[in-house]
Design a protein around this motif. Structure first.
Motif, PDB file in Angstrom:
ATOM      1  N   ALA A 265       5.038   2.017   5.440  1.00  0.00           N
ATOM      2  CA  ALA A 265       5.081   2.700   4.910  1.00  0.00           C
ATOM      3  C   ALA A 265       6.428   2.384   3.709  1.00  0.00           C
TER       4      ALA A 265
ATOM      5  N   SER B 269      -4.394  -0.919   6.953  1.00  0.00           N
ATOM      6  CA  SER B 269      -3.715  -0.488   6.312  1.00  0.00           C
ATOM      7  C   SER B 269      -2.764   0.870   6.649  1.00  0.00           C
TER       8      SER B 269
ATOM      9  N   ALA C  13      -1.689   4.144   6.325  1.00  0.00           N
ATOM     10  CA  ALA C  13      -1.877   5.243   6.552  1.00  0.00           C
ATOM     11  C   ALA C  13      -3.538   5.500   6.965  1.00  0.00           C
TER      12      ALA C  13
ATOM     13  N   ALA D 140      -3.455   7.649  10.555  1.00  0.00           N
ATOM     14  CA  ALA D 140      -4.170   8.299  11.580  1.00  0.00           C
ATOM     15  C   ALA D 140      -4.946   8.245  12.641  1.00  0.00           C
TER      16      ALA D 140
ATOM     17  N   LEU E  73       1.834  10.661   6.158  1.00  0.00           N
ATOM     18  CA  LEU E  73       0.930   9.823   6.076  1.00  0.00           C
ATOM     19  C   LEU E  73       0.206  10.685   7.041  1.00  0.00           C
TER      20      LEU E  73
ATOM     21  N   THR F 245      -2.350  13.356   8.173  1.00  0.00           N
ATOM     22  CA  THR F 245      -2.976  14.495   8.085  1.00  0.00           C
ATOM     23  C   THR F 245      -3.644  15.391   8.818  1.00  0.00           C
TER      24      THR F 245
END
Length: 276
Positions: free
Chosen positions: A184, A222, A224, A228, A265, A267
């Motif tokens: 990241a 990605s 992110a 996730a 990152l 959620t």
């Protein structure tokens, strides 16, 4: 071997299939008629209570989701009390190293050996017989367990005494989480220098910066997106390693900063809090 299994879910069911396919006599806890029918098709004997799982078993495998569930099944629900004297109890769930000691204490004086054997890999690795097993326990107990573990595990790494399987797995996941946090930071650096994340994820896997984490991120498209998808187990395991390190009076050093980057990152709040 006569092997009992508790936890025939996403990871446990392919273990059952491999054990039965290798000729072991497998008894599995099934909570529903549908689960019992599926496990019977896999070549196992489906039973409805822990006493039946343990009856006559040379080894019982626990493959549930959390450390709390391991303690619930083994201690509160009485699995250890139902085990025959001299049996093996093999725990594949990633958790606190102290859990293996608590299980062994409950079984003291009955010749029952507890092995903590967390896994590295996914259901597809189990199905192919190549899941990595990080095993803590005595030499004698690991040798006795190998015929069952070899049905789905390769390599089977004996990493020291009881609890060391968990310690090595937690360190592994702490490094894995830190690698994602570093990626990241690399994406942020690329943005500052005018390089897109897509360009980085095409190029970096071909260079010396490549890693298992980077390969996963590149496939996801990605950092992110990968964070996730992997956030649930990363957050859970890093929370455990932080607790273990705190219990021992240590610290995560440089890994901690990378974990904080990763936390930004995620959620799902409880996963982010575990890393913050």
């Amino acid at each position: 071997m006569r092997v009992g299994v508790v936890g025939a879910g996403r990871m446990g069911r392919p273990m059952v299939q491999r054990l039965a396919g290798a000729g072991h006599e497998v008894r599995v806890l099934a909570r529903s008629d549908a689960a019992a029918a599926a496990l019977t098709e896999d070549g196992a004997v489906a039973v409805r209570d822990l006493g039946a799982v343990a009856a006559g078993a040379e080894a019982v495998v626990i493959c549930v989701h959390t450390d709390e569930q391991v303690r619930q099944v083994a201690l509160d629900d009485g699995l250890i009390d139902a085990l025959p004297d001299g049996a093996l109890l093999i725990v594949h769930t990633t958790g606190h190293p102290g859990t293996a000691d608590a299980l062994a204490e409950r079984a003291a004086g009955r010749g029952i050996e507890v092995l903590d054997a967390p896994v590295s890999g996914g259901p597809h690795d189990i199905a192919a017989g190549r899941i990595t097993l990080l095993v803590g326990g005595s030499d004698e107990a690991v040798a006795r367990a190998r015929p069952a573990l070899a049905a789905y595990g390769d390599p089977i790494l004996h990493v020291g005494g009881r609890g060391n399987g968990q310690r090595v797995k937690l360190i592994n996941n702490a490094v894995f989480a830190a690698n994602i946090g570093l990626l990241a930071a690399a994406v942020d650096l690329g943005a500052q220098l005018g390089v897109s994340e897509a360009a980085l994820l095409e190029a970096l896997p071909q260079g010396s910066s490549n890693s298992f984490a980077l390969s996963g991120v590149a496939r996801a498209g990605s950092v992110a997106g990968f964070a996730a998808a992997a956030g649930e187990f990363i957050g859970k395991d890093v929370a455990v390693v932080r607790q273990v390190v705190a219990d021992l009076g240590g610290d995560l050093g440089a890994l901690a900063a990378a974990h904080q980057t990763l936390a930004g990152l995620l959620t799902v709040p409880e996963h982010a809090r575990a890393l913050a």
